[in-house]
Design a protein around this motif. Structure first.
Motif, PDB file in Angstrom:
ATOM      1  N   TYR A 173       0.851  -1.185   0.000  1.00  0.00           N
ATOM      2  CA  TYR A 173       0.000   0.000   0.000  1.00  0.00           C
ATOM      3  C   TYR A 173       0.888   1.237   0.000  1.00  0.00           C
ATOM      4  CZ  TYR A 173      -3.771  -3.112   1.662  1.00  0.00           C
ATOM      5  OH  TYR A 173      -4.689  -4.112   1.799  1.00  0.00           O
ATOM      6  N   SER A 174       0.255   2.377  -0.143  1.00  0.00           N
ATOM      7  CA  SER A 174       0.967   3.646  -0.025  1.00  0.00           C
ATOM      8  C   SER A 174       0.152   4.592   0.841  1.00  0.00           C
ATOM      9  CB  SER A 174       1.194   4.276  -1.407  1.00  0.00           C
ATOM     10  OG  SER A 174      -0.052   4.534  -2.047  1.00  0.00           O
ATOM     11  N   GLY A 175       0.812   5.641   1.303  1.00  0.00           N
ATOM     12  CA  GLY A 175       0.117   6.687   2.040  1.00  0.00           C
ATOM     13  C   GLY A 175      -0.547   6.191   3.303  1.00  0.00           C
ATOM     14  N   LYS A 176      -1.767   6.650   3.542  1.00  0.00           N
ATOM     15  CA  LYS A 176      -2.468   6.357   4.785  1.00  0.00           C
ATOM     16  C   LYS A 176      -2.878   4.898   4.914  1.00  0.00           C
ATOM     17  CE  LYS A 176      -6.948   7.844   2.894  1.00  0.00           C
ATOM     18  NZ  LYS A 176      -7.532   6.506   2.807  1.00  0.00           N
ATOM     19  N   ASP A 177      -2.802   4.131   3.825  1.00  0.00           N
ATOM     20  CA  ASP A 177      -3.184   2.719   3.889  1.00  0.00           C
ATOM     21  C   ASP A 177      -2.035   1.805   4.315  1.00  0.00           C
ATOM     22  OD1 ASP A 177      -5.893   2.956   3.201  1.00  0.00           O
ATOM     23  OD2 ASP A 177      -5.417   3.071   1.066  1.00  0.00           O
ATOM     24  N   ILE A 178      -0.819   2.343   4.449  1.00  0.00           N
ATOM     25  CA  ILE A 178       0.296   1.517   4.914  1.00  0.00           C
ATOM     26  C   ILE A 178      -0.029   0.980   6.309  1.00  0.00           C
ATOM     27  CG2 ILE A 178       2.705   1.573   5.676  1.00  0.00           C
ATOM     28  CD1 ILE A 178       3.238   3.599   3.442  1.00  0.00           C
ATOM     29  N   GLY A 179       0.149  -0.311   6.491  1.00  0.00           N
ATOM     30  CA  GLY A 179      -0.186  -0.965   7.748  1.00  0.00           C
ATOM     31  C   GLY A 179      -1.373  -1.897   7.636  1.00  0.00           C
ATOM     32  N   ARG A 180      -2.110  -1.808   6.526  1.00  0.00           N
ATOM     33  CA  ARG A 180      -3.215  -2.740   6.313  1.00  0.00           C
ATOM     34  C   ARG A 180      -2.654  -4.094   5.880  1.00  0.00           C
ATOM     35  NH1 ARG A 180      -7.600   0.931   6.253  1.00  0.00           N
ATOM     36  NH2 ARG A 180      -9.095  -0.754   5.926  1.00  0.00           N
ATOM     37  N   ALA A 181      -3.449  -5.126   5.983  1.00  0.00           N
ATOM     38  CA  ALA A 181      -3.008  -6.476   5.626  1.00  0.00           C
ATOM     39  C   ALA A 181      -2.713  -6.571   4.136  1.00  0.00           C
ATOM     40  CB  ALA A 181      -4.080  -7.486   6.008  1.00  0.00           C
ATOM     41  N   THR A 182      -1.633  -7.258   3.801  1.00  0.00           N
ATOM     42  CA  THR A 182      -1.189  -7.427   2.422  1.00  0.00           C
ATOM     43  C   THR A 182      -1.178  -8.907   2.045  1.00  0.00           C
ATOM     44  OG1 THR A 182       1.116  -7.648   3.089  1.00  0.00           O
ATOM     45  CG2 THR A 182       0.320  -5.405   2.619  1.00  0.00           C
ATOM     46  N   LYS A 183      -0.852  -9.152   0.785  1.00  0.00           N
ATOM     47  CA  LYS A 183      -0.681 -10.528   0.312  1.00  0.00           C
ATOM     48  C   LYS A 183       0.386 -11.243   1.140  1.00  0.00           C
ATOM     49  CE  LYS A 183      -0.958 -11.013  -4.093  1.00  0.00           C
ATOM     50  NZ  LYS A 183      -2.254 -11.740  -4.202  1.00  0.00           N
ATOM     51  N   GLY A 184       1.490 -10.555   1.416  1.00  0.00           N
ATOM     52  CA  GLY A 184       2.549 -11.148   2.225  1.00  0.00           C
ATOM     53  C   GLY A 184       2.095 -11.443   3.640  1.00  0.00           C
ATOM     54  N   SER A 185       1.256 -10.573   4.216  1.00  0.00           N
ATOM     55  CA  SER A 185       0.717 -10.818   5.562  1.00  0.00           C
ATOM     56  C   SER A 185      -0.058 -12.128   5.594  1.00  0.00           C
ATOM     57  CB  SER A 185      -0.216  -9.678   5.987  1.00  0.00           C
ATOM     58  OG  SER A 185       0.381  -8.422   5.873  1.00  0.00           O
ATOM     59  N   ALA A 186      -0.946 -12.304   4.609  1.00  0.00           N
ATOM     60  CA  ALA A 186      -1.788 -13.501   4.572  1.00  0.00           C
ATOM     61  C   ALA A 186      -0.949 -14.755   4.356  1.00  0.00           C
ATOM     62  CB  ALA A 186      -2.843 -13.362   3.480  1.00  0.00           C
ATOM     63  N   LYS A 187       0.036 -14.683   3.457  1.00  0.00           N
ATOM     64  CA  LYS A 187       0.851 -15.871   3.179  1.00  0.00           C
ATOM     65  C   LYS A 187       1.780 -16.199   4.346  1.00  0.00           C
ATOM     66  CE  LYS A 187       0.766 -15.796  -1.870  1.00  0.00           C
ATOM     67  NZ  LYS A 187       1.584 -15.770  -3.114  1.00  0.00           N
ATOM     68  N   ALA A 188       2.350 -15.187   4.981  1.00  0.00           N
ATOM     69  CA  ALA A 188       3.227 -15.447   6.125  1.00  0.00           C
ATOM     70  C   ALA A 188       2.447 -16.078   7.271  1.00  0.00           C
ATOM     71  CB  ALA A 188       3.893 -14.153   6.582  1.00  0.00           C
ATOM     72  N   LEU A 189       1.242 -15.569   7.532  1.00  0.00           N
ATOM     73  CA  LEU A 189       0.423 -16.162   8.586  1.00  0.00           C
ATOM     74  C   LEU A 189      -0.017 -17.569   8.198  1.00  0.00           C
ATOM     75  CD1 LEU A 189      -0.931 -15.878  11.323  1.00  0.00           C
ATOM     76  CD2 LEU A 189      -2.883 -14.791  10.188  1.00  0.00           C
ATOM     77  N   LEU A 190      -0.353 -17.770   6.933  1.00  0.00           N
ATOM     78  CA  LEU A 190      -0.730 -19.107   6.476  1.00  0.00           C
ATOM     79  C   LEU A 190       0.432 -20.083   6.668  1.00  0.00           C
ATOM     80  CD1 LEU A 190      -2.806 -20.961   5.121  1.00  0.00           C
ATOM     81  CD2 LEU A 190      -1.992 -20.118   2.898  1.00  0.00           C
ATOM     82  N   GLY A 191       1.647 -19.635   6.392  1.00  0.00           N
ATOM     83  CA  GLY A 191       2.808 -20.486   6.629  1.00  0.00           C
ATOM     84  C   GLY A 191       2.944 -20.867   8.089  1.00  0.00           C
ATOM     85  N   LYS A 192       2.688 -19.915   8.986  1.00  0.00           N
ATOM     86  CA  LYS A 192       2.760 -20.208  10.423  1.00  0.00           C
ATOM     87  C   LYS A 192       1.663 -21.190  10.834  1.00  0.00           C
ATOM     88  CE  LYS A 192       4.048 -16.808  13.108  1.00  0.00           C
ATOM     89  NZ  LYS A 192       5.310 -17.190  13.807  1.00  0.00           N
ATOM     90  N   VAL A 193       0.486 -21.046  10.235  1.00  0.00           N
ATOM     91  CA  VAL A 193      -0.614 -21.972  10.522  1.00  0.00           C
ATOM     92  C   VAL A 193      -0.255 -23.384  10.066  1.00  0.00           C
ATOM     93  CG1 VAL A 193      -3.005 -22.553   9.934  1.00  0.00           C
ATOM     94  CG2 VAL A 193      -2.394 -20.186  10.493  1.00  0.00           C
ATOM     95  N   TYR A 194       0.253 -23.510   8.848  1.00  0.00           N
ATOM     96  CA  TYR A 194       0.665 -24.833   8.362  1.00  0.00           C
ATOM     97  C   TYR A 194       1.756 -25.429   9.250  1.00  0.00           C
ATOM     98  CZ  TYR A 194      -1.850 -24.464   3.875  1.00  0.00           C
ATOM     99  OH  TYR A 194      -2.811 -24.387   2.894  1.00  0.00           O
ATOM    100  N   LEU A 195       2.699 -24.606   9.669  1.00  0.00           N
ATOM    101  CA  LEU A 195       3.774 -25.089  10.537  1.00  0.00           C
ATOM    102  C   LEU A 195       3.199 -25.593  11.858  1.00  0.00           C
ATOM    103  CD1 LEU A 195       6.879 -25.107  10.059  1.00  0.00           C
ATOM    104  CD2 LEU A 195       6.994 -23.035  11.446  1.00  0.00           C
ATOM    105  N   THR A 196       2.250 -24.847  12.414  1.00  0.00           N
ATOM    106  CA  THR A 196       1.602 -25.248  13.664  1.00  0.00           C
ATOM    107  C   THR A 196       0.870 -26.574  13.503  1.00  0.00           C
ATOM    108  OG1 THR A 196       1.360 -22.927  14.301  1.00  0.00           O
ATOM    109  CG2 THR A 196      -0.058 -24.519  15.426  1.00  0.00           C
ATOM    110  N   ASN A 197       0.278 -26.787  12.330  1.00  0.00           N
ATOM    111  CA  ASN A 197      -0.438 -28.036  12.047  1.00  0.00           C
ATOM    112  C   ASN A 197       0.479 -29.152  11.565  1.00  0.00           C
ATOM    113  OD1 ASN A 197      -3.018 -27.317  12.776  1.00  0.00           O
ATOM    114  ND2 ASN A 197      -3.607 -26.609  10.749  1.00  0.00           N
ATOM    115  N   ARG A 198       1.775 -28.879  11.535  1.00  0.00           N
ATOM    116  CA  ARG A 198       2.782 -29.854  11.111  1.00  0.00           C
ATOM    117  C   ARG A 198       2.592 -30.291   9.661  1.00  0.00           C
ATOM    118  NH1 ARG A 198       5.871 -31.141  15.187  1.00  0.00           N
ATOM    119  NH2 ARG A 198       6.767 -32.968  14.143  1.00  0.00           N
TER     120      ARG A 198
END
Length: 479
Positions: free
Chosen positions: A199-224
């Motif tokens: 994002y740019s400007g005032k929207d910086i800090g909102r969830a991004t594609k990388g946010s969703a994929k990084a969290l998904l990776g952590k979820v998969y890791l937690t589920n082994r």
């Protein structure tokens, strides 16, 4: 996307009428027909879901307790009595503990905010591309909130619709963790397909594609599910828009929030609007007066343990950037050996009103998770070593010795995560994920304090009392 007054107004609107049960009870619906009509209304509703992340029951207070204080990394100053902090720290928790009650209530309030967006956005008069982005943001936030709940409590009610009546609230029952995780994965997969890379400007800090994929990776890791974790975390790495900052200490100044290493942060904004963070007040040494923090009370919470201090290798640049082992009293001039974290320093506008964000996901975490997933899938190959060594080189440390076994490499990652991510809300969940919580914590206490059932927390008694048929206590907790 620093929090602002619109977010506060949205939170008040969304939480009106809540009772203690699940805090999914219905809102005052008198004005619902006049809301959710256009893009501005829907942005206010989405911002409310973000805003709940900064509530006491989410990242402002409860989360650092269940993720760091629960572990061998930190402790709270209140070491005795039946205070909620001491109960949690010493594994003497009752089902009436205020921290877990707050976490349950506020996290479900946040889920209500997400479900409200998803329920009403289809009828709003707005650009469809923006509509789809808001849907993806709401699904990311709902997934994050459920991930924190399921890791903390185990089986939890899975509520995917806006709660519109008291009966709706009372009908919710705990469902199996596997069902909750399936929904988390579905939400994150959908979000990752739609959210923008940046994002740019005032929207910086909102969830991004990388946010969703990084969290998904952590979820998969937690589920082994290590193969899927490896693949999705590699996608985050290959995006190419994240990097390790050259200087570890540059991660922490409030003025450098949402930097190139950051993947997702909970946003705070000081200035007397009720949206500031209280971390530096809470984490400064108790009884330090104005020697460490000049404005407001010093709480003595999330204090580094002797085990954590000893975990840093000689020459590790992260230690001096992460903690101090004491301070000089500005009245007596004497040194006081009372350690505290340095990661959340800022000058508050008033007590509990600072600019420090909470870092939920960052690139170093992704590299270490990727190395763990590779190790569990194929053993410690060159890619896994490279990922860990990139983090170590930034810390001014030598690379890992070649030829480590799979088990030895796993322990090396555990150590690296402890010192790299200290005070950021990972340690307890890392230990539980790898099945190491009992061994590590009993070594920490030098006594058999922790048992297998402690991997999850007790269900708040208030939830059991109002729905005893649908909400049962976790095994091992009898009071």
């Amino acid at each position: 996307m620093k929090l602002h007054k619109l977010t506060l107004a949205s939170l008040i609107f969304l939480s009106a009428g809540c009772t203690d049960f699940l805090d999914l009870s219905p809102r005052d619906t008198a004005n619902v027909g006049n809301f959710y009509r256009n893009a501005a209304d829907m942005q206010a509703a989405v911002d409310a879901a973000y805003g709940m992340l900064a509530s006491p029951g989410e990242y402002s207070y409860a989360y650092y307790n269940v993720s760091e204080v629960r572990s061998d990394n930190t402790f709270n100053w209140e070491g005795g009595g039946n205070l909620p902090d001491a109960e949690l720290d010493q594994f003497k928790m009752s089902s009436t503990n205020e921290i877990i009650r707050l976490m349950w209530i506020d996290t479900y309030r946040g889920i209500l905010a997400c479900n409200t967006v998803l329920e009403h956005i289809g009828g709003a008069d707005m650009d469809d591309a923006l509509r789809q982005r808001f849907i993806a943001e709401a699904r990311f936030l709902r997934a994050l909130k459920y991930f924190n709940l399921v890791r903390t409590f185990g089986d939890v009610p899975l509520v995917l619709k806006e709660t519109k009546s008291v009966d709706d609230g009372y009908s919710q029952v705990r469902v199996a963790q596997s069902e909750v995780y399936a929904q988390i994965i579905a939400d994150l997969t959908d979000a990752a397909s739609t959210l923008p890379v940046s994002y740019s400007g005032k929207d910086i800090g909102r969830a991004t594609k990388g946010s969703a994929k990084a969290l998904l990776g952590k979820v998969y890791l937690t589920n082994r599910d290590f193969a899927k974790a490896k693949d999705v975390l590699k996608e985050v790495i290959d995006q190419g828009n994240y990097k390790l900052l050259a200087d570890y200490s540059a991660l922490w100044p409030a003025a450098n929030a949402n930097n190139e290493e950051s993947i997702f942060e909970v946003q705070f904004k000081k200035g007397g609007t009720g949206t500031g963070s209280s971390f530096y007040n809470n984490f400064s040494p108790r009884n330090s007066g104005s020697s460490v923090i000049q404005i407001g009370f010093a709480g003595g919470r999330n204090i580094p343990t002797a085990d954590l201090i000893a975990a840093y290798e000689a020459g590790d640049a992260r230690k001096a950037a992460s903690l101090s082992e004491g301070y000089t009293d500005n009245v007596t001039g004497k040194y006081v050996a009372d350690p505290y974290t340095l990661k959340y320093r800022d000058t508050p506008f008033a007590e509990g009103d600072a600019d420090n964000n909470w870092m939920v996901l960052r690139y170093a975490d992704v590299l270490l998770m990727y190395a763990e997933a590779v190790n569990e899938t194929t053993g410690p190959n060159a890619e896994a070593f490279d990922a860990v060594n990139a983090v170590r080189k930034r810390a001014k440390l030598a690379v890992l010795p070649a030829g480590l076994s799979k088990a030895a490499f796993a322990l090396a990652i555990e150590h690296e995560r402890q010192v790299e991510l200290a005070f950021e809300g990972h340690r307890w969940f890392d230990l539980v994920r790898t099945g190491r919580e009992v061994a590590v914590m009993n070594a920490h206490f030098k006594a058999p304090v922790v048992a297998d059932f402690n991997a999850v927390f007790p269900i708040p008694q208030t939830q059991i009392d109002v729905n005893p048929a649908g909400i049962k206590q976790n095994p091992g907790y009898t009071f």
